[in-house]
Design an enzyme around this catalytic site. Structure first.
Site, short mmCIF file in Angstrom:
data_model
loop_
_atom_site.label_atom_id
_atom_site.label_comp_id
_atom_site.label_asym_id
_atom_site.label_seq_id
_atom_site.Cartn_x
_atom_site.Cartn_y
_atom_site.Cartn_z
N HIS A 183 2.78 3.18 5.27
CA HIS A 183 3.91 3.97 5.02
C HIS A 183 3.64 4.54 3.63
O HIS A 183 4.07 5.71 3.14
CB HIS A 183 5.28 3.51 4.71
CG HIS A 183 6.34 4.32 4.38
ND1 HIS A 183 6.73 5.30 4.82
CD2 HIS A 183 7.04 4.20 3.08
CE1 HIS A 183 7.71 6.13 4.35
NE2 HIS A 183 7.83 5.11 3.18
N CYS A 184 2.73 3.95 2.77
CA CYS A 184 2.80 4.46 1.20
C CYS A 184 1.63 5.28 0.98
O CYS A 184 1.59 6.40 0.33
CB CYS A 184 2.75 3.31 0.20
SG CYS A 184 4.27 2.59 0.10
N ILE A 185 0.38 4.79 1.28
CA ILE A 185 -0.81 5.57 0.57
C ILE A 185 -1.08 6.71 1.09
O ILE A 185 -1.45 7.75 0.35
CB ILE A 185 -2.08 4.40 0.52
CG1 ILE A 185 -2.06 3.10 -0.05
CG2 ILE A 185 -3.49 5.08 0.14
CD1 ILE A 185 -3.31 2.24 0.29
N ASP A 212 2.51 9.05 -0.33
CA ASP A 212 3.12 9.01 -1.87
C ASP A 212 2.24 10.29 -2.52
O ASP A 212 2.93 10.76 -3.39
CB ASP A 212 2.87 7.72 -2.55
CG ASP A 212 3.80 6.61 -2.01
OD1 ASP A 212 4.38 6.87 -1.25
OD2 ASP A 212 3.73 5.67 -2.84
#
Length: 434
Positions: free
Chosen positions: A270-272, A275
Site C-alpha cells: 500500500h505504501c511504497i 506515497d
C-alpha cells in the site's frame, strides 16, 4: 485528569478501519487493558472480529479470540458509538484514483461520521498515509464544523503515521517506534502518552502534523527512489552481460555508506508504490516538480512491462512467441511469505502477458485466488512436476521461501527469476536473472 486516565487504562479506544493497520492496533490497545471498539463499514470484518475470527496475518488468532471473550475488543458498523470513546485512531485506506491522484474519500467520510458524535475531551489521531497538510487543512475543519467543538480547546488532534510491514518477523505494531505530530503541545503530550501506554517502541514527537505527514512520505519515497535506481541498473547490467545481483552482494560488503536495495518486477504494497504520488501531487500546488522522485516512479512503474519483454526474448530462443505460449507465474503476493497482494506487480505481469496472448497460470502457496477489477482469478492448487513440465516458461515474481525451487529447475524448460529466489540452486543452465 486525562493523562491519569490514560495511564490507568480508564479510557475507551476507538479504531476506525479494521484492515492491515487498524486491526493489529486495536488488538494491541486491548491487550494492555483498554476497552477497544473497532469501527468498519464492511459487515464481514465486523462479524469476524465479534466472533473472534482473525483475518490479518500480523494478528495472533488466539489473542484476538481471547480479547473478544474478555469483552476488551468488539466491532461495530454503528458510528454512533463514537460518543462512547475517548481516543480515536483513523486507519482507513488512502488509495490513488484512476488519475493517480490521492483518493482521500475514506478519510473524509470517516471524519464526517466521527464529527457527528464527537464529544469534548476526545483525542483524534489519523494514522492513514496522506499528503502534508491533511490533518490541519482537511480533518480539523470537518471535525470542528460537524461537532461545533474547537480543536485545541475541546478536542485533541494529531497525526501518527502507521508503520506496518506485513510478514516482518522482527518488527510489528507493538515494537516499532512511533512518530507523533499534533496541533499544540497539549495534544502532542496526550497522544504520545497514549501510544507509550501501549507500545514498546520509542515514541518520537515532532512539532506539527505536517512534519509527521512528510516524514512518512520520506520513509517510503526513499525506498522508491533507491529501488528505481537498482531497477535501472539491472536493466543496464542485462545489456552489459553483468550479473547485477552479484554486484549488489559485493557492494553491501562495505560496512558504511551503502544500503542494499534489490531489483524486481515492480513495487507492491500500500505504501511504497503510492506515497510518492501523494508528494508529487502536493508539490504541484507550489509550482514544484519532484523530478528525481518522478523519474524513479516511471522506472518502477515500467518494470512489469520490461519483465514481459524479457520473457518474450527468452521464449524467442525456443522459437516461440508470447502469443500462444503457456506461462507459469510463481507468486502473486507483493512480498515473500505473506498473503497480501495489494498493488502486486505480479498481477500486472500476468495482465501484460495475457495482453500479448499468452496462456497464464499461477501458483502461490499463500494466495490461492485474487480479485482484480471485480474478477476472481484462481491459482493452481499444487506445484507438481507435471504442471512445471506443461509450461513453456516459469516466471518467478515473488521469492516465497516454502517453494521447492529444485523441482522448478529440474522440470522447467526455461525460468525467468526476477527476485533471485533460486540463488541457492546449483544447476543454472535454464535460469535467467532479472
Amino acid at each position: 485528569m486525562l493523562l491519569d486516565k490514560i495511564l490507568n487504562k480508564k479510557i475507551t479506544v476507538g479504531v476506525v478501519g479494521l484492515g492491515y493497520v487498524g486491526l493489529p492496533l486495536a488488538v494491541e490497545k486491548a491487550k494492555v487493558g483498554f476497552r477497544t471498539i473497532g469501527f468498519d463499514v464492511q459487515s464481514l470484518k465486523v462479524e469476524m472480529v465479534n466472533k473472534g475470527e482473525n483475518y490479518i496475518g500480523d494478528v495472533v488468532d488466539s489473542e484476538l479470540n481471547d480479547l473478544v471473550k474478555k469483552g476488551l475488543l468488539s466491532a461495530t458498523l454503528d458510528f454512533s458509538f463514537i460518543k462512547d470513546v475517548d481516543f480515536i485512531a483513523i486507519c482507513v485506506p488512502t488509495p490513488l484514483d484512476e488519475h493517480q491522484q490521492p483518493d482521500i474519500s475514506y478519510v473524509k467520510s470517516s471524519c464526517e461520521q466521527i464529527a457527528k458524535y464527537l464529544k469534548k475531551g476526545t483525542i483524534v489521531v489519523l494514522e492513514s498515509t496522506t499528503y502534508p497538510g491533511t490533518t490541519e487543512d482537511l480533518i480539523k475543519p470537518i471535525l470542528e464544523k460537524g461537532s461545533n467543538l474547537k480543536c485545541g480547546d475541546d478536542f485533541y488532534l494529531g497525526f501518527s503515521p502507521e508503520r506496518v510491514d506485513p510478514g516482518n518477523l522482527k518488527y510489528n505494531t507493538k515494537n516499532t517506534p512511533k512518530v507523533v505530530g499534533a496541533i499544540g503541545k497539549d495534544a502532542t503530550e496526550v497522544i504520545a502518552t497514549m501510544y507509550r501506554a501501549v507500545l514498546e517502541g520509542d515514541v518520537h514527537t515532532v512539532s506539527s502534523p505536517a512534519i509527521a505527514e512528510m516524514e512518512k512520505i520520506l520513509e517510503n519515497t526513499y525506498r522508491n527512489v533507491n529501488i528505481g535506481l537498482v531497477n535501472e541498473l539491472a536493466m543496464l547490467c542485462n545489456k552489459m552481460g553483468i550479473n547485477f545481483w552479484e554486484v549488489i552482494d559485493a557492494a553491501k560488503s562495505k560496512p558504511y555508506g551503502f544500503q542494499a536495495f534489490y531489483p524486481g518486477p515492480g513495487l507492491g504494497g500500500h505504501c511504497i508504490p503510492l506515497d510518492p504520488y501523494y508528494l508529487s501531487w502536493k508539490a504541484r500546488e507550489y509550482g514544484f516538480h519532484t523530478s528525481m522522485i518522478e523519474s524513479s516512479m516511471m522506472i518502477n512503474d515500467r518494470m512489469p512491462e520490461y519483465c514481459v519483454e524479457r520473457a518474450g526474448k527468452i521464449l524467442n530462443r525456443q522459437k516461440k512467441a508470447l502469443n500462444g505460449s503457456k506461462i507459469l507465474v510463481l507468486g502473486v503476493a507483493y512480498k515473500q511469505d505473506i498473503d497480501d497482494y495489494r498493488e502486486s506487480p505480479a498481477i500486472r505481469v500476468i495482465e501484460e502477458l495475457e495482453k500479448e496472448g499468452a496462456e497464464v497460470v499461477f501458483f502461490d502457496p499463500f494466495v490461492r485466488e485474487y480479485f482484480k477489477h471485480g474478477i476472481e482469478k484462481k491459482g493452481e492448487t499444487e506445484l507438481t512436476p507435471a504442471l512445471v513440465e506443461s509450461v513453456d516458461l516459469v516466471i518467478i515474481t515473488t521469492a516465497h521461501t516454502n517453494v521447492d525451487y529444485s523441482l522448478i529447475q529440474k522440470y522447467s524448460k526455461d525460468i525467468f527469476d526476477t527476485k533471485n529466489a533460486m540463488k541457492s540452486v546449483e544447476n543454472r543452465a535454464n535460469i535467467e536473472l532479472l
